[in-house]
Write an enzyme that holds these catalytic residues in place. Sequence first.
Site, PDB file in Angstrom:
ATOM      1  N   GLN A  31      32.803  44.657  56.209  1.00  0.00           N
ATOM      2  CA  GLN A  31      33.738  45.221  56.683  1.00  0.00           C
ATOM      3  C   GLN A  31      34.590  46.556  56.428  1.00  0.00           C
ATOM      4  OE1 GLN A  31      37.770  43.864  55.639  1.00  0.00           O
ATOM      5  NE2 GLN A  31      38.642  44.111  57.875  1.00  0.00           N
TER       6      GLN A  31
ATOM      7  N   ARG B 193      23.093  40.556  55.365  1.00  0.00           N
ATOM      8  CA  ARG B 193      23.207  40.637  57.011  1.00  0.00           C
ATOM      9  C   ARG B 193      22.415  41.434  57.674  1.00  0.00           C
ATOM     10  NH1 ARG B 193      29.574  40.663  58.553  1.00  0.00           N
ATOM     11  NH2 ARG B 193      29.815  40.463  56.607  1.00  0.00           N
TER      12      ARG B 193
ATOM     13  N   ASP C 146      19.902  44.430  46.745  1.00  0.00           N
ATOM     14  CA  ASP C 146      21.045  43.340  46.064  1.00  0.00           C
ATOM     15  C   ASP C 146      21.321  44.017  44.766  1.00  0.00           C
ATOM     16  OD1 ASP C 146      21.999  41.436  44.587  1.00  0.00           O
ATOM     17  OD2 ASP C 146      20.510  40.149  44.989  1.00  0.00           O
TER      18      ASP C 146
ATOM     19  N   TYR D 248      38.417  36.199  41.835  1.00  0.00           N
ATOM     20  CA  TYR D 248      38.482  37.645  42.537  1.00  0.00           C
ATOM     21  C   TYR D 248      39.103  38.548  41.701  1.00  0.00           C
ATOM     22  CZ  TYR D 248      39.048  40.862  46.486  1.00  0.00           C
ATOM     23  OH  TYR D 248      38.939  42.083  47.357  1.00  0.00           O
TER      24      TYR D 248
ATOM     25  N   LYS E 135      38.318  42.268  40.113  1.00  0.00           N
ATOM     26  CA  LYS E 135      38.784  43.394  40.359  1.00  0.00           C
ATOM     27  C   LYS E 135      39.448  43.942  39.320  1.00  0.00           C
ATOM     28  CE  LYS E 135      37.459  43.579  44.506  1.00  0.00           C
ATOM     29  NZ  LYS E 135      36.355  44.645  44.907  1.00  0.00           N
TER      30      LYS E 135
HETATM   31  C1  AKB Z   1      40.848  39.385  50.403  1.00  0.00           C
HETATM   32  O1  AKB Z   1      41.635  38.711  51.036  1.00  0.00           O
HETATM   33  O2  AKB Z   1      40.063  38.596  49.514  1.00  0.00           O
HETATM   34  C2  AKB Z   1      40.956  40.886  50.483  1.00  0.00           C
HETATM   35  C3  AKB Z   1      41.725  41.536  49.586  1.00  0.00           C
HETATM   36  C4  AKB Z   1      42.914  41.497  49.772  1.00  0.00           C
HETATM   37  O3  AKB Z   1      41.033  41.998  48.673  1.00  0.00           O
HETATM   38  N1  AKB Z   1      41.111  41.262  51.718  1.00  0.00           N
END
Ligand code: AKB
Length: 318
Positions: A12, A37, A53, A142, A146
Amino acid sequence: MKNILVTGATGQIGSELIPVLRDKYGNQAVVAAGHSRDPDTELAEAGPFCKLDVRDAAGIEQVVAHYRIDAIFHLASLLSAVAEREPQLAWDININGLINVLDVARGRGCAVFFPSSIGAFGPLTPAENTPQDTIQHPNTMYGITKVSGELLCGYYHKRYGVDTRGVRYPGLISYKTPPGGGTTDYAVEIFYSALKHGRYECFLAADTRLDMMYMPDAIEAAIRLMECDGQRLMHRNGYNVTAMSFSPADITREIKKHIPDFTVDYKVDPVRQGIADSWPRHMDDSVARKEWGWQPQFDLPDTVADMLQHLSNRLTTS
Ligand code: AKB
C-alpha cells in the site's frame, strides 16, 4: 539520498512512495523490491525492480551493493490482523527482515526509514492525546514487532551510528493499492463498497475511533523525515504522526454527503475489534511537528472528497 531501495514495493505505501521518489530523485535512482505480488507495469517499467525476500540477508546485500544504495525505505511487513493469524511468520518477516536490513545498512553506510504504527501502543497506553514517550505494552504480535523494531532502530543508531529514522503511522487511506490484513482496512474498503454497492458491512463497531491519514500525507512524512537535517532529531524513531481521528460512524456521515443513500451495517469481528480497542484514539504528534516540521494537509472532508473522485474514475475506466 542518492540511490534508494524500497522494500515492500508492491504494498500500500510502497506503490505510492516509489513514483514520488522517482519524480524527485530520478527513475534509475530508486530500486523497487517486492516479494510476492507481481508489480504493476508502471512500477516495473519506470525504473529498476527486483524480487526480494527481506528474510534473505545475502539478497539484500547483493541489491544494495549492485545499485550502490545509500538509503533504504524498509516497508516490507505483515499487518496487524494477518500477524495475529500467523505470529511466527510475522516475527520472521517484521523482525528478522528488519535486522537483515539494519545489518546491511551498517556495513554499507545506508540510512534506514522504518514505519512503526499506532499498533506499537497497547491497552495501558493513554488513548487520548497519546504522548510521544509513554507506556508501550502492545498485546498483539504486530505491536510487539513494531515496538521491537523501534527499539532495534534506536539501538543500531546508538551502537553503530546507522542513520535510522521512523514514524508511527496511523491507519492509511489510499485508492491505488488496497491494504492487506490490517485492522484499519475498513477505512479503505468502505469507499469501494460505497461506490460499487451503495452499502458496506463494517467489521469494527460504529464508535471505534482511531487515528488515520491520507496517503499523500504519509508519503510526505516519510520523505520529509528522511530529508531533514539529522541534527534536529532528538527522537529519530517512532515519531507519532496523525492527520485525523474518526470512527466508522464519522466516515459514513462524511461519505453520505456525497452518496446520500449509502448505508452501513455492522458485523463486528472480535479479533480486529480487540486489536482496535487496544490502540490509541488520537495521538499527540507535536514532537514530530517541532523536530522536523510535520504538517498534514488532508482532514476527513478533504480525504473523502479526493478518495471518491479518484476511485470513481478508476472504477469507471477499469
Ligand atoms: C493495520 O491496521 O494493521 C495498519 C496499522 C494501523 O498499522 N494499518
